[in-house]
Design a protein around this motif. Structure first.
Motif, PDB file in Angstrom:
ATOM      1  N   VAL A  51      -4.049   1.853  -5.835  1.00 40.55           N
ATOM      2  CA  VAL A  51      -4.487   0.819  -4.896  1.00 40.55           C
ATOM      3  C   VAL A  51      -4.088  -0.575  -5.355  1.00 40.55           C
ATOM      4  O   VAL A  51      -4.055  -1.507  -4.548  1.00 40.55           O
ATOM      5  CB  VAL A  51      -6.006   0.871  -4.644  1.00 40.55           C
ATOM      6  N   ALA A  52      -3.752  -0.737  -6.656  1.00 34.03           N
ATOM      7  CA  ALA A  52      -3.413  -2.073  -7.137  1.00 34.03           C
ATOM      8  C   ALA A  52      -2.764  -2.002  -8.513  1.00 34.03           C
ATOM      9  O   ALA A  52      -2.941  -1.026  -9.259  1.00 34.03           O
ATOM     10  CB  ALA A  52      -4.658  -2.957  -7.203  1.00 34.03           C
TER      11      ALA A  52
ATOM     12  N   TYR B  52       3.120  -6.742  -1.457  1.00 34.45           N
ATOM     13  CA  TYR B  52       1.739  -6.647  -1.917  1.00 34.45           C
ATOM     14  C   TYR B  52       0.913  -7.815  -1.380  1.00 34.45           C
ATOM     15  O   TYR B  52       1.464  -8.845  -0.961  1.00 34.45           O
ATOM     16  CB  TYR B  52       1.664  -6.695  -3.458  1.00 34.45           C
TER      17      TYR B  52
ATOM     18  N   PHE C 111      -2.352  -5.840  -4.638  1.00 35.25           N
ATOM     19  CA  PHE C 111      -2.957  -4.747  -3.892  1.00 35.25           C
ATOM     20  C   PHE C 111      -1.973  -4.161  -2.886  1.00 35.25           C
ATOM     21  O   PHE C 111      -1.236  -4.889  -2.218  1.00 35.25           O
ATOM     22  CB  PHE C 111      -4.197  -5.242  -3.139  1.00 35.25           C
TER      23      PHE C 111
ATOM     24  N   PHE D 288      -6.354  -0.753   0.147  1.00 36.27           N
ATOM     25  CA  PHE D 288      -7.399  -1.738  -0.128  1.00 36.27           C
ATOM     26  C   PHE D 288      -7.453  -2.742   1.009  1.00 36.27           C
ATOM     27  O   PHE D 288      -6.409  -3.193   1.488  1.00 36.27           O
ATOM     28  CB  PHE D 288      -7.098  -2.468  -1.440  1.00 36.27           C
TER      29      PHE D 288
END
Length: 232
Positions: free
Chosen positions: A138-139, A198, A220, A225
């Protein structure tokens, strides 16, 4: 470790029930009914419901009640929240994970010394880690933390907030900028975005009293997310 406030405990419990007991569009029990169920005051329950509302998980319709908003498998956070990503993922019913590519102590750069308000010979703890939810990336987190907030013998894994708590150095606020970026060099492995697209959270966290603690650049992936800004 700083004790968790009662409204936060109840908020976490209610988060876990959303999507299990209550689906999108469902009405939650009334504030009075929930307060009785959890054996707390209505004031405490109101604070917990407000936290859910700020995170965009529920909405209050005056004269009707509180209802579950759109809910899916992505992780949600209100832009105003300062929380451990590890705890945030766990409290929404997912399995948090962190895979570290880099963990090292080094001398600060001039720009870091200025940003963190440390001397030119002080040290930072530099990390690069991949943050996952249920095994899905997710990141990617690129951070430098003032070394005095990380015990010298610490084996840094999982949540950074757990490391801060060991030396009583939990941040109480952060100043952040959020913007979309195209940076193909960010990330690694199968979880990175193929085009380098991102949502960047660029933030400085501060200790009580105002001294900077860390500078983080967290990238992210939008499919994993969601940041919510609930306006009223």
């Amino acid at each position: 470790m700083r004790p968790t406030a009662l409204p936060d405990v109840i908020t976490a419990s209610l988060r876990e029930r959303i999507g299990v007991e209550w689906s999108t569009g469902d009405q939650l029990p009334s504030e009075a009914e929930l307060a009785a169920e959890y054996a707390v005051s209505r004031h405490t329950m109101r604070a917990s419901l407000l936290a859910l509302q700020r995170a965009g998980l529920v909405e209050t319709r005056h004269g009707s009640g509180t209802f579950v908003t759109r809910y899916n498998s992505s992780i949600r956070a209100g832009l105003q929240e300062l929380r451990s990503l590890h705890d945030l993922i766990a409290q929404q019913g997912h399995r948090p994970g962190a895979s570290y590519r880099l963990r090292r102590r080094r001398v600060v750069t001039p720009s870091e010394a200025e940003l963190l308000e440390r001397s030119a010979v002080s040290e930072v703890f530099e990390i690069e880690r991949e943050i996952t939810s249920d095994g899905r990336t997710v990141a990617f987190d690129y951070s430098v933390v003032a070394a005095d907030a990380i015990p010298a013998d610490a084996e840094v894994t999982g949540s950074l907030f757990e490391q801060y708590a060991k030396v009583n150095a939990l941040p109480d606020r952060a100043v952040a900028r959020v913007r979309a970026v195209l940076e193909p060099s960010v990330g690694w492995g199968a979880g990175r975005h193929p085009d380098g697209l991102y949502l960047l959270l660029d933030q400085v966290q501060y200790l009580p009293g105002g001294r900077p603690l860390s500078h983080s650049r967290i990238y992210f992936l939008d499919e994993g997310f969601e940041f919510l800004l609930v306006r009223s």
